[in-house]
Every structure is written in C-alpha cells, then in structure tokens.
Design a protein around this motif. Structure first.
Motif, PDB file in Angstrom:
ATOM      1  N   VAL A 206      89.387 -36.812  35.218  1.00  0.00           N
ATOM      2  CA  VAL A 206      89.723 -36.920  36.634  1.00  0.00           C
ATOM      3  C   VAL A 206      90.560 -38.175  36.842  1.00  0.00           C
ATOM      4  CG1 VAL A 206      87.661 -35.678  37.439  1.00  0.00           C
ATOM      5  CG2 VAL A 206      87.627 -38.171  37.301  1.00  0.00           C
ATOM      6  N   VAL A 207      91.324 -38.173  37.911  1.00  0.00           N
ATOM      7  CA  VAL A 207      92.050 -39.368  38.338  1.00  0.00           C
ATOM      8  C   VAL A 207      91.484 -39.776  39.693  1.00  0.00           C
ATOM      9  CG1 VAL A 207      94.146 -38.941  37.011  1.00  0.00           C
ATOM     10  CG2 VAL A 207      93.933 -37.999  39.301  1.00  0.00           C
ATOM     11  N   THR A 208      91.526 -41.072  39.935  1.00  0.00           N
ATOM     12  CA  THR A 208      90.939 -41.633  41.139  1.00  0.00           C
ATOM     13  C   THR A 208      92.036 -42.044  42.110  1.00  0.00           C
ATOM     14  OG1 THR A 208      89.162 -42.484  39.753  1.00  0.00           O
ATOM     15  CG2 THR A 208      89.328 -43.382  41.952  1.00  0.00           C
TER      16      THR A 208
ATOM     17  N   ILE B  21      88.430 -38.229  44.025  1.00  0.00           N
ATOM     18  CA  ILE B  21      88.726 -37.904  42.625  1.00  0.00           C
ATOM     19  C   ILE B  21      89.415 -36.543  42.562  1.00  0.00           C
ATOM     20  CG2 ILE B  21      86.965 -39.369  41.567  1.00  0.00           C
ATOM     21  CD1 ILE B  21      85.226 -36.837  41.226  1.00  0.00           C
ATOM     22  N   TYR B  22      90.324 -36.425  41.608  1.00  0.00           N
ATOM     23  CA  TYR B  22      91.146 -35.230  41.441  1.00  0.00           C
ATOM     24  C   TYR B  22      91.152 -34.819  39.973  1.00  0.00           C
ATOM     25  CZ  TYR B  22      92.928 -37.017  45.863  1.00  0.00           C
ATOM     26  OH  TYR B  22      93.021 -37.505  47.143  1.00  0.00           O
ATOM     27  N   CYS B  23      91.202 -33.520  39.724  1.00  0.00           N
ATOM     28  CA  CYS B  23      91.339 -33.017  38.362  1.00  0.00           C
ATOM     29  C   CYS B  23      92.607 -33.604  37.750  1.00  0.00           C
ATOM     30  CB  CYS B  23      91.406 -31.493  38.378  1.00  0.00           C
ATOM     31  SG  CYS B  23      91.747 -30.753  36.766  1.00  0.00           S
ATOM     32  N   SER B  24      92.504 -34.130  36.537  1.00  0.00           N
ATOM     33  CA  SER B  24      93.662 -34.743  35.880  1.00  0.00           C
ATOM     34  C   SER B  24      94.693 -33.704  35.431  1.00  0.00           C
ATOM     35  CB  SER B  24      93.224 -35.579  34.681  1.00  0.00           C
ATOM     36  OG  SER B  24      92.625 -34.755  33.699  1.00  0.00           O
TER      37      SER B  24
ATOM     38  N   GLY C  18      86.041 -34.353  44.790  1.00  0.00           N
ATOM     39  CA  GLY C  18      84.958 -35.109  45.415  1.00  0.00           C
ATOM     40  C   GLY C  18      85.360 -36.563  45.541  1.00  0.00           C
ATOM     41  N   TRP C  19      84.411 -37.475  45.278  1.00  0.00           N
ATOM     42  CA  TRP C  19      84.729 -38.898  45.371  1.00  0.00           C
ATOM     43  C   TRP C  19      83.861 -39.730  44.447  1.00  0.00           C
ATOM     44  CZ3 TRP C  19      82.190 -36.446  49.496  1.00  0.00           C
ATOM     45  CH2 TRP C  19      80.891 -36.880  49.751  1.00  0.00           C
ATOM     46  N   LYS C  20      84.286 -40.961  44.265  1.00  0.00           N
ATOM     47  CA  LYS C  20      83.535 -41.968  43.520  1.00  0.00           C
ATOM     48  C   LYS C  20      83.089 -43.033  44.513  1.00  0.00           C
ATOM     49  CE  LYS C  20      83.883 -45.440  39.899  1.00  0.00           C
ATOM     50  NZ  LYS C  20      84.722 -46.066  38.876  1.00  0.00           N
ATOM     51  N   TYR C  21      81.814 -43.410  44.438  1.00  0.00           N
ATOM     52  CA  TYR C  21      81.316 -44.528  45.232  1.00  0.00           C
ATOM     53  C   TYR C  21      81.779 -45.815  44.557  1.00  0.00           C
ATOM     54  CZ  TYR C  21      77.989 -41.583  47.818  1.00  0.00           C
ATOM     55  OH  TYR C  21      77.400 -40.641  48.632  1.00  0.00           O
ATOM     56  N   VAL C  22      82.604 -46.577  45.238  1.00  0.00           N
ATOM     57  CA  VAL C  22      83.100 -47.833  44.694  1.00  0.00           C
ATOM     58  C   VAL C  22      82.189 -48.985  45.118  1.00  0.00           C
ATOM     59  CG1 VAL C  22      85.047 -49.439  44.641  1.00  0.00           C
ATOM     60  CG2 VAL C  22      85.458 -46.955  44.658  1.00  0.00           C
ATOM     61  N   ARG C  23      81.838 -49.012  46.421  1.00  0.00           N
ATOM     62  CA  ARG C  23      80.987 -50.087  46.913  1.00  0.00           C
ATOM     63  C   ARG C  23      80.173 -49.593  48.087  1.00  0.00           C
ATOM     64  NH1 ARG C  23      81.601 -54.235  50.624  1.00  0.00           N
ATOM     65  NH2 ARG C  23      83.782 -53.726  50.984  1.00  0.00           N
TER      66      ARG C  23
ATOM     67  N   GLU D 281      76.718 -46.972  43.683  1.00  0.00           N
ATOM     68  CA  GLU D 281      77.974 -47.544  43.215  1.00  0.00           C
ATOM     69  C   GLU D 281      78.290 -47.090  41.789  1.00  0.00           C
ATOM     70  OE1 GLU D 281      78.077 -51.604  45.913  1.00  0.00           O
ATOM     71  OE2 GLU D 281      77.690 -51.793  43.766  1.00  0.00           O
ATOM     72  N   GLY D 282      79.534 -46.669  41.585  1.00  0.00           N
ATOM     73  CA  GLY D 282      79.970 -46.197  40.274  1.00  0.00           C
ATOM     74  C   GLY D 282      79.615 -44.746  39.990  1.00  0.00           C
ATOM     75  N   ARG D 283      78.920 -44.101  40.913  1.00  0.00           N
ATOM     76  CA  ARG D 283      78.529 -42.686  40.740  1.00  0.00           C
ATOM     77  C   ARG D 283      79.579 -41.770  41.356  1.00  0.00           C
ATOM     78  NH1 ARG D 283      74.896 -44.080  37.011  1.00  0.00           N
ATOM     79  NH2 ARG D 283      73.093 -45.116  37.868  1.00  0.00           N
ATOM     80  N   PHE D 284      79.540 -40.504  40.976  1.00  0.00           N
ATOM     81  CA  PHE D 284      80.535 -39.531  41.410  1.00  0.00           C
ATOM     82  C   PHE D 284      79.868 -38.372  42.143  1.00  0.00           C
ATOM     83  CE2 PHE D 284      82.046 -41.685  37.689  1.00  0.00           C
ATOM     84  CZ  PHE D 284      83.387 -41.931  37.947  1.00  0.00           C
ATOM     85  N   ILE D 285      80.465 -37.963  43.246  1.00  0.00           N
ATOM     86  CA  ILE D 285      80.033 -36.773  43.967  1.00  0.00           C
ATOM     87  C   ILE D 285      81.070 -35.695  43.710  1.00  0.00           C
ATOM     88  CG2 ILE D 285      79.533 -35.755  46.221  1.00  0.00           C
ATOM     89  CD1 ILE D 285      77.496 -37.893  45.272  1.00  0.00           C
TER      90      ILE D 285
END
Length: 105
Positions: free
Chosen positions: A46-48, A66-69, A76-81, A91-95
């Motif tokens: 994935v790319v962010t 997040i997007y398919c590379s 979905g998304w990544k929790y950054v903070r 934090e650092g997890r992906f939905i």
C-alpha cells in the motif's frame, strides 16, 4: 510476496494485490467510509497519502489514507497520531475496509 505463498491472505478486491495476513488482524469491530472494517497491525503493498486530522467515532486523529500500490484503490487509513492519550494504542495501526479486500486461500 514470499510471506503470502501457501498461506491465506487478504488481497485488494480490484487487482488481487496481496495486502495483509489474517494473523495481523487486531480487531474486526471497526467501520470505515464504506462499512465494516478490520484493524491490522501491518499491511503491505500500500501507499500512504498525506497526513490530516480527522474526526472519527472515537475522537480526533491524525490519519493518512492508504491506497493499493498496484491499482491505487483507496482501502482505508493509517492512524498516525492520536490526540487522546487513551487512544494511543491505535497509532501505527491500519484500518482496511472489508469492501476493498478479499480473503484468498
């Protein structure tokens, strides 16, 4: 790709690009833009996107979509903070939205 050979995995529904292993599912009790979603400890291929603050059900978070590379489908998304100290475990997890992935065997 080697870690996916001979094991079940989740792939992008659009292009079948491998994105995660079932062992990396932390929770099945999440919701994303399009409906039910899983929280993963790790995803691959994935790319962010850029980080932005977003108000979600459990509070305000800095997240990055997040997007398919391969096909660039939004997944979905990544929790950054987390702004709330009680939500720091995200934090650092992906939905990842279930409508965007398929389980392969």
């Amino acid at each position: 790709m080697a870690e996916f050979i001979g094991r079940p995995f989740f792939s992008c529904r659009s292009c079948r690009n491998p994105v995660a292993l079932p062992d990396d599912v932390l929770s099945k009790k999440f919701y994303a833009k399009w409906g039910p979603a899983y929280m993963f400890t790790n995803v691959t291929n994935v790319v962010t996107g850029r980080t932005q603050d977003r108000k979600l059900i459990t509070g305000v978070f800095a997240v990055a979509d997040i997007y398919c590379s391969n096909c660039h489908e939004e997944m979905g998304w990544k929790y950054v903070r987390a702004h709330d100290p009680k939500q720091k475990h995200k934090e650092g997890r992906f939905i990842v939205d279930l409508s965007k992935i398929v389980k392969e065997y």
